[in-house]
Design a protein around this motif. Sequence first.
Motif, PDB file in Angstrom:
ATOM      1  N   GLY A   4     -11.962  -1.380   6.135  1.00  0.00           N
ATOM      2  CA  GLY A   4     -12.697  -1.512   4.886  1.00  0.00           C
ATOM      3  C   GLY A   4     -11.862  -1.677   3.643  1.00  0.00           C
ATOM      4  N   ILE A   5     -10.585  -1.265   3.703  1.00  0.00           N
ATOM      5  CA  ILE A   5      -9.796  -1.186   2.476  1.00  0.00           C
ATOM      6  C   ILE A   5      -8.520  -2.020   2.510  1.00  0.00           C
ATOM      7  N   MET A   6      -7.744  -1.892   3.560  1.00  0.00           N
ATOM      8  CA  MET A   6      -6.398  -2.477   3.550  1.00  0.00           C
ATOM      9  C   MET A   6      -6.409  -3.991   3.777  1.00  0.00           C
ATOM     10  N   ASN A   7      -5.451  -4.634   3.144  1.00  0.00           N
ATOM     11  CA  ASN A   7      -5.175  -6.045   3.381  1.00  0.00           C
ATOM     12  C   ASN A   7      -4.152  -6.125   4.516  1.00  0.00           C
ATOM     13  N   HIS A   8      -4.591  -6.593   5.669  1.00  0.00           N
ATOM     14  CA  HIS A   8      -3.683  -6.718   6.818  1.00  0.00           C
ATOM     15  C   HIS A   8      -4.229  -7.760   7.774  1.00  0.00           C
ATOM     16  N   ASP A   9      -3.389  -8.217   8.693  1.00  0.00           N
ATOM     17  CA  ASP A   9      -3.784  -9.282   9.609  1.00  0.00           C
ATOM     18  C   ASP A   9      -3.123  -9.050  10.966  1.00  0.00           C
ATOM     19  N   PRO A  10      -3.872  -8.657  11.977  1.00  0.00           N
ATOM     20  CA  PRO A  10      -3.282  -8.413  13.293  1.00  0.00           C
ATOM     21  C   PRO A  10      -2.605  -9.640  13.904  1.00  0.00           C
ATOM     22  N   THR A  11      -3.007 -10.847  13.464  1.00  0.00           N
ATOM     23  CA  THR A  11      -2.359 -12.054  13.982  1.00  0.00           C
ATOM     24  C   THR A  11      -1.053 -12.352  13.264  1.00  0.00           C
ATOM     25  N   ASN A  12      -0.803 -11.656  12.155  1.00  0.00           N
ATOM     26  CA  ASN A  12       0.436 -11.832  11.391  1.00  0.00           C
ATOM     27  C   ASN A  12       0.862 -10.457  10.878  1.00  0.00           C
ATOM     28  N   PRO A  13       1.270  -9.567  11.791  1.00  0.00           N
ATOM     29  CA  PRO A  13       1.449  -8.150  11.433  1.00  0.00           C
ATOM     30  C   PRO A  13       2.554  -7.870  10.429  1.00  0.00           C
ATOM     31  N   THR A  14       3.479  -8.800  10.227  1.00  0.00           N
ATOM     32  CA  THR A  14       4.571  -8.549   9.283  1.00  0.00           C
ATOM     33  C   THR A  14       4.457  -9.421   8.029  1.00  0.00           C
ATOM     34  N   MET A  15       3.265  -9.907   7.734  1.00  0.00           N
ATOM     35  CA  MET A  15       3.120 -10.741   6.535  1.00  0.00           C
ATOM     36  C   MET A  15       3.565  -9.946   5.306  1.00  0.00           C
ATOM     37  N   ALA A  16       4.216 -10.649   4.399  1.00  0.00           N
ATOM     38  CA  ALA A  16       4.897  -9.978   3.291  1.00  0.00           C
ATOM     39  C   ALA A  16       3.951  -9.206   2.386  1.00  0.00           C
ATOM     40  N   ASP A  17       2.753  -9.704   2.173  1.00  0.00           N
ATOM     41  CA  ASP A  17       1.863  -9.069   1.196  1.00  0.00           C
ATOM     42  C   ASP A  17       0.874  -8.095   1.836  1.00  0.00           C
ATOM     43  N   ARG A  18       1.123  -7.703   3.070  1.00  0.00           N
ATOM     44  CA  ARG A  18       0.223  -6.756   3.725  1.00  0.00           C
ATOM     45  C   ARG A  18       0.299  -5.393   3.047  1.00  0.00           C
ATOM     46  N   ASP A  19      -0.788  -4.652   3.067  1.00  0.00           N
ATOM     47  CA  ASP A  19      -0.738  -3.245   2.692  1.00  0.00           C
ATOM     48  C   ASP A  19      -0.059  -2.466   3.812  1.00  0.00           C
ATOM     49  N   ARG A  20       0.641  -1.395   3.441  1.00  0.00           N
ATOM     50  CA  ARG A  20       1.356  -0.582   4.421  1.00  0.00           C
ATOM     51  C   ARG A  20       0.619   0.725   4.656  1.00  0.00           C
ATOM     52  N   PHE A  21       0.527   1.119   5.944  1.00  0.00           N
ATOM     53  CA  PHE A  21      -0.037   2.422   6.291  1.00  0.00           C
ATOM     54  C   PHE A  21       1.051   3.260   6.947  1.00  0.00           C
ATOM     55  N   VAL A  22       1.249   4.460   6.407  1.00  0.00           N
ATOM     56  CA  VAL A  22       2.258   5.376   6.940  1.00  0.00           C
ATOM     57  C   VAL A  22       1.561   6.633   7.422  1.00  0.00           C
ATOM     58  N   GLN A  23       1.642   6.893   8.727  1.00  0.00           N
ATOM     59  CA  GLN A  23       1.054   8.102   9.304  1.00  0.00           C
ATOM     60  C   GLN A  23       2.079   9.220   9.189  1.00  0.00           C
ATOM     61  N   SER A  24       2.047   9.948   8.063  1.00  0.00           N
ATOM     62  CA  SER A  24       3.026  11.017   7.877  1.00  0.00           C
ATOM     63  C   SER A  24       2.764  12.159   8.840  1.00  0.00           C
ATOM     64  N   LYS A  25       1.481  12.520   9.036  1.00  0.00           N
ATOM     65  CA  LYS A  25       1.163  13.524  10.059  1.00  0.00           C
ATOM     66  C   LYS A  25       1.229  12.829  11.423  1.00  0.00           C
ATOM     67  N   GLY A  26       2.471  12.606  11.865  1.00  0.00           N
ATOM     68  CA  GLY A  26       2.705  11.765  13.025  1.00  0.00           C
ATOM     69  C   GLY A  26       2.132  12.306  14.312  1.00  0.00           C
ATOM     70  N   HIS A  27       1.944  13.628  14.396  1.00  0.00           N
ATOM     71  CA  HIS A  27       1.388  14.205  15.610  1.00  0.00           C
ATOM     72  C   HIS A  27      -0.050  13.734  15.856  1.00  0.00           C
ATOM     73  N   ALA A  28      -0.734  13.265  14.818  1.00  0.00           N
ATOM     74  CA  ALA A  28      -2.100  12.754  14.952  1.00  0.00           C
ATOM     75  C   ALA A  28      -2.109  11.262  15.251  1.00  0.00           C
ATOM     76  N   CYS A  29      -1.071  10.784  15.921  1.00  0.00           N
ATOM     77  CA  CYS A  29      -0.877   9.354  16.140  1.00  0.00           C
ATOM     78  C   CYS A  29      -2.012   8.687  16.905  1.00  0.00           C
ATOM     79  N   LEU A  30      -2.783   9.452  17.681  1.00  0.00           N
ATOM     80  CA  LEU A  30      -3.878   8.821  18.418  1.00  0.00           C
ATOM     81  C   LEU A  30      -4.910   8.194  17.480  1.00  0.00           C
ATOM     82  N   ALA A  31      -5.048   8.711  16.276  1.00  0.00           N
ATOM     83  CA  ALA A  31      -5.946   8.083  15.298  1.00  0.00           C
ATOM     84  C   ALA A  31      -5.411   6.700  14.925  1.00  0.00           C
ATOM     85  N   LEU A  32      -4.105   6.609  14.724  1.00  0.00           N
ATOM     86  CA  LEU A  32      -3.495   5.316  14.401  1.00  0.00           C
ATOM     87  C   LEU A  32      -3.577   4.369  15.587  1.00  0.00           C
TER      88      LEU A  32
END
Length: 278
Positions: A51-79
């Motif tokens: 709903g919010i982030m600008n991203h593209d699974p077909t171009n995962p490293t596109m320069a203008d993508r929004d970045r998501f950082v899972q700091s609570k890494g132990h909850a990685c199954l959500a990611l």
Amino acid sequence: MADTATVDLIKKKAALMRRDVIEMGYAAGGRGAHFGPALSSIEIVASLFFGIMNHDPTNPTMADRDRFVQSKGHACLALYSALGQAGYITEEQMGTFKADNSFLAGHPTRNPQYGIEVSSGTLGNGFAVACGMAKAAKIKGEDHRVYSLVGDGECNEGVIWEAAMGAAKYELDNLIAIIDRNGVQLAGTTKDIMDVDIEALWRGAGWDVLVVEDGNDPASLLDALAGMRDSRSGKPHVIIADTTKGKGISFMEGSLDWHARPMNKDQYEQAVSDLENA
């Protein structure tokens, strides 16, 4: 107000992601999984990815993508569940969670081609990296946003506050942190471990603070995230989302026992039944 179609999409994705979490965690067998903290944050991650982030699974490293950082890494199954539903990883790959030689480890390991931006797990470290990423974007004149999911127990870490003060100093209004305030951490409730006023701490550090009283409600999350995404207030933003640990699974909700552990067959069948009858 969030539009109805987007809210309905996120609810649908959140339901699928909850089932993914149960399937991946159960497949890990005796290696176990952090079920509780993943399930509490499902709607947060779903709202970001669908709903919010600008991203593209077909171009995962596109320069203008929004970045998501899972700091609570132990909850990685959500990611991982979001990456699967978005199309970054396959169902077959999801089934390898915690298996030998799998890139889906028990904490995220950086792998941008699959949508994993940052290695995390040492609490506070991912958030500090997110602050650095937001500052780098400012220096380079880039217009993307950086989103970081942080645990309420994780806010006990000193590195959180060092990074938070730096983010305020450098006016990183392209940075949005979301606190998954589920009230339970590894060794007890957050009130028992460190009873502090998190809202006051973030305001004191110079951040724009918003509390979402139902952090498992997509409509409320979307409104909060969209407002902060579009803000250029000169302050970094934090949403404190009140969630339910183990949300959606009757015997996990609010339970310290289900912060991290393996799941047996009877528990798996009960969890699936809970989700099918939700």
